[in-house]
Write an enzyme that holds these catalytic residues in place. Structure first.
Site, PDB file in Angstrom:
ATOM      1  N   LYS A   1      16.641  21.402 -11.333  1.00 15.62           N
ATOM      2  CA  LYS A   1      15.946  20.175 -11.726  1.00 15.62           C
ATOM      3  C   LYS A   1      16.812  19.153 -12.465  1.00 15.62           C
ATOM      4  O   LYS A   1      17.614  19.497 -13.317  1.00 15.62           O
ATOM      5  CB  LYS A   1      14.734  20.519 -12.618  1.00 15.62           C
ATOM      6  CG  LYS A   1      13.599  21.223 -11.917  1.00 15.62           C
ATOM      7  CD  LYS A   1      12.987  20.452 -10.771  1.00 15.62           C
ATOM      8  CE  LYS A   1      12.086  19.334 -11.214  1.00 15.62           C
ATOM      9  NZ  LYS A   1      10.879  19.817 -11.893  1.00 15.62           N
TER      10      LYS A   1
ATOM     11  N   HIS B   1       0.834  -1.223   0.000  1.00 13.87           N
ATOM     12  CA  HIS B   1       0.000   0.000   0.000  1.00 13.87           C
ATOM     13  C   HIS B   1       0.861   1.264   0.000  1.00 13.87           C
ATOM     14  O   HIS B   1       0.422   2.316   0.451  1.00 13.87           O
ATOM     15  CB  HIS B   1      -0.960   0.031   1.188  1.00 13.87           C
ATOM     16  CG  HIS B   1      -1.701  -1.245   1.409  1.00 13.87           C
ATOM     17  ND1 HIS B   1      -2.944  -1.503   0.867  1.00 13.87           N
ATOM     18  CD2 HIS B   1      -1.344  -2.375   2.090  1.00 13.87           C
ATOM     19  CE1 HIS B   1      -3.339  -2.715   1.215  1.00 13.87           C
ATOM     20  NE2 HIS B   1      -2.378  -3.280   1.957  1.00 13.87           N
TER      21      HIS B   1
ATOM     22  N   SER C   1      15.439  21.516 -16.464  1.00 14.16           N
ATOM     23  CA  SER C   1      14.285  22.371 -16.691  1.00 14.16           C
ATOM     24  C   SER C   1      14.765  23.689 -17.281  1.00 14.16           C
ATOM     25  O   SER C   1      15.843  24.170 -16.941  1.00 14.16           O
ATOM     26  CB  SER C   1      13.565  22.618 -15.364  1.00 14.16           C
ATOM     27  OG  SER C   1      12.853  23.833 -15.406  1.00 14.16           O
TER      28      SER C   1
ATOM     29  N   GLU D   1      10.044   8.273 -17.205  1.00 15.36           N
ATOM     30  CA  GLU D   1       8.711   8.871 -17.411  1.00 15.36           C
ATOM     31  C   GLU D   1       8.181   8.540 -18.803  1.00 15.36           C
ATOM     32  O   GLU D   1       7.007   8.205 -18.971  1.00 15.36           O
ATOM     33  CB  GLU D   1       8.781  10.397 -17.258  1.00 15.36           C
ATOM     34  CG  GLU D   1       8.926  10.862 -15.825  1.00 15.36           C
ATOM     35  CD  GLU D   1       9.094  12.376 -15.773  1.00 15.36           C
ATOM     36  OE1 GLU D   1       8.100  13.071 -15.546  1.00 15.36           O
ATOM     37  OE2 GLU D   1      10.229  12.859 -15.991  1.00 15.36           O
TER      38      GLU D   1
END
Ligand code: ARG
Length: 506
Positions: free
Chosen positions: A329, A202, A323, A336
């Site tokens: 970043k 979980h 970024s 992704e």
């Protein structure tokens, strides 16, 4: 007449194919050089299409472009020619064609292939697909004997054969990439049999596991994916050739000759089924979807673990981007994208299932729509695996951060309950005792191992001063010492077994 035009601006790329073909004669050709209409072998003696004998008007130019598949099925050229060489050889051995005819045809086909590989082949939309483009060029080159190649054959069994030959090769490439990725994972797991991290259920801290054990879970997923692909390859590797259009052929062919020449393990047993079904492609795409689902799950974990909040792993900079606005970043673009790309592979599976679901036997033109989804599926999967084979084995765990995270969340609570059971407490009672101890820990803001013996003993007199050795992370791991457990020596053994199991795919 639906002639082949000579527009020097047209090109072979797929953009050309996407252009609106309406009334634009330039779309009739994909060639960059002039072709002489009257000498084109695509056309019969009346200047009509190869199959144009019974037609009284030429194909509408829009329809010609709309129904053509050469913009994408030229990808099969090598396999198409390989199939044709085998077919011609078989026709010769069975006495259907003369030996010198076969020799001329095979030499011609090799020349056509050389032209294609050199990028000099002039693909024509008027010739519809890869099959007729190749055959037409063959006849251009070697003359009338080229027209005998199609004896006892149809494009229906030809295309079914091409797809299988092509997909078989792609399957082998994919399996090779999978094996590379899995050996990388075995090396990574081997280095981290003792690196402790929280195991989750979980997404809440559950029990300590080793990072190596987690990596070996990824290995197992990929291992089954490889098995599935290997298994599907056997069903794919059956030869449709000889089924002709749908019912077989009147010529005395010997399908075993072609099957052997093409390396097929068997021969499709029913001609109607052979030209019609694409279940092998659906099975491949289904296996690809499961595999992409696995890659997506791994991606999700890496993305999560790379966040400042988890800070469990780093992946090499070469798999990340920055970024344009936020200088700090380092974004996990590759995982992704792989997570995102799984969606398109699932989509292609739905496309192929929907494509087949209402088709009566035997071949229908619908099946021309099988290629682009399949190509996209293979390309997406291959790209994702290429990225993963390099990236995944090169992730670096942040050992301290993983350990610190395992210390939070009472990961050894089950170990305390199991300890009580060994000291004679029934498991349900032990569960309750530990629940109270955890509640105290939460109240005091400390881990179970930080509670004093007296504090623990107030919940059960079955707790002795040896309890603390069971509450350490190392003790927790080491105690799960059976096949499939997270104890470091079990993970070491799993790596050794993994290495020998992987040899089955070599
Ligand atoms: N381009 C066709 C396909 O991809 C080849 C088979 C054509 N057969 C036919 N009867 N029109 O399916």
């Amino acid at each position: 007449m639906n002639a082949i035009s000579s527009n020097p601006d047209s090109s072979i790329d797929s953009e050309q194919n996407k252009k609106s073909p309406v009334s634009d004669s330039s779309t009739d050709t994909m060639s960059s050089t002039e072709q002489n209409d009257s000498s084109n072998a695509a056309l019969n003696s009346q200047g009509q299409q190869m199959w144009g004998g019974r037609f009284s008007e030429a194909t509408d130019s829009f329809v010609a472009a709309f129904t053509a598949s050469v913009g994408f099925d030229q990808r099969f050229a090598r396999h198409d020619i390989q199939g044709s060489i085998a077919h011609a050889t078989m026709l010769g051995r069975c006495g259907i064609l003369a030996d010198d005819e076969v020799t001329t045809i095979i030499e011609g086909l090799r020349q056509v292939l050389a032209e294609i590989e050199a990028g000099e082949f002039e693909w024509s939309i008027a010739l519809e697909d890869v099959h007729m483009n190749v055959e037409s060029r063959l006849t251009d080159m070697i003359g009338a004997v080229g027209k005998k190649l199609h004896t006892g054959r149809s494009r229906n069994d030809q295309v079914a054969t091409d797809i299988r030959l092509w997909l078989r090769e792609e399957t082998d490439n994919i399996i090779e990439l999978l094996v590379r990725l899995q050996s990388g994972l075995l090396n990574l797991a081997e280095q981290h049999t003792d690196t402790i991290m929280p195991g989750f259920t979980h997404l809440q801290t559950a029990q300590p596991v080793s990072f190596g054990h987690h990596v070996m879970a990824w290995f197992e997923m990929l291992y089954r994916d490889t098995q599935r692909l290997k298994d599907a390859r056997r069903r794919m590797n059956q030869m449709p050739l000889g089924s002709a259009a749908l019912a077989g052929t009147t010529f005395p062919i010997d399908r075993t000759i072609t099957a052997e020449l093409l390396g097929f393990e068997g021969i499709c047993q029913n001609s109607l089924d052979a030209v019609s079904d694409r279940d092998f492609a659906i099975e491949f795409t289904s296996n690809a979807s499961i595999l992409m689902m696995h890659l997506s799950r791994m991606s999700e974990e890496i993305i999560l673990w790379m966040s400042a909040q988890f800070n469990f792993v780093q992946i090499p900079d070469r798999f990340c981007t920055g970024s344009s606005i936020m200088p700090q970043k380092k974004n996990p673009d590759v995982p992704e994208l792989v997570r995102g790309k799984s969606a398109r592979v699932f989509g292609q599976l739905m496309t192929l299932l929907s494509l087949m679901k209402s088709q009566p036997l035997a071949y229908n033109k619908d099946n021309q729509e099988d290629k682009e989804p399949l190509f996209d599926c293979v390309d997406t999967l291959t790209g994702s695996l290429l990225a993963f084979a390099d990236m995944l084995p090169n992730i670096t765990p942040n050992i301290e951060a993983m350990r610190a995270a395992t210390m939070k969340g009472y990961a050894t609570a089950t170990d305390l309950a199991d300890y009580l059971v060994r000291n004679g407490v029934a498991f349900r009672d032990a569960h309750e005792v530990v629940g109270h101890a955890v509640a105290l820990g939460i109240k005091e803001g400390v881990d179970l191992s930080d509670l004093s013996l007296a504090q623990l003993q107030q919940f059960s007199d079955a707790i002795g001063d040896d309890v603390f050795e069971y509450l350490t992370l190392e003790g927790s791991l080491a105690a799960r010492d059976h096949l499939g457990g997270t104890a470091p020596n079990q993970v070491k053994q799993a790596v050794i077994n993994g290495r020998s199991r992987l040899k089955a795919f070599a």
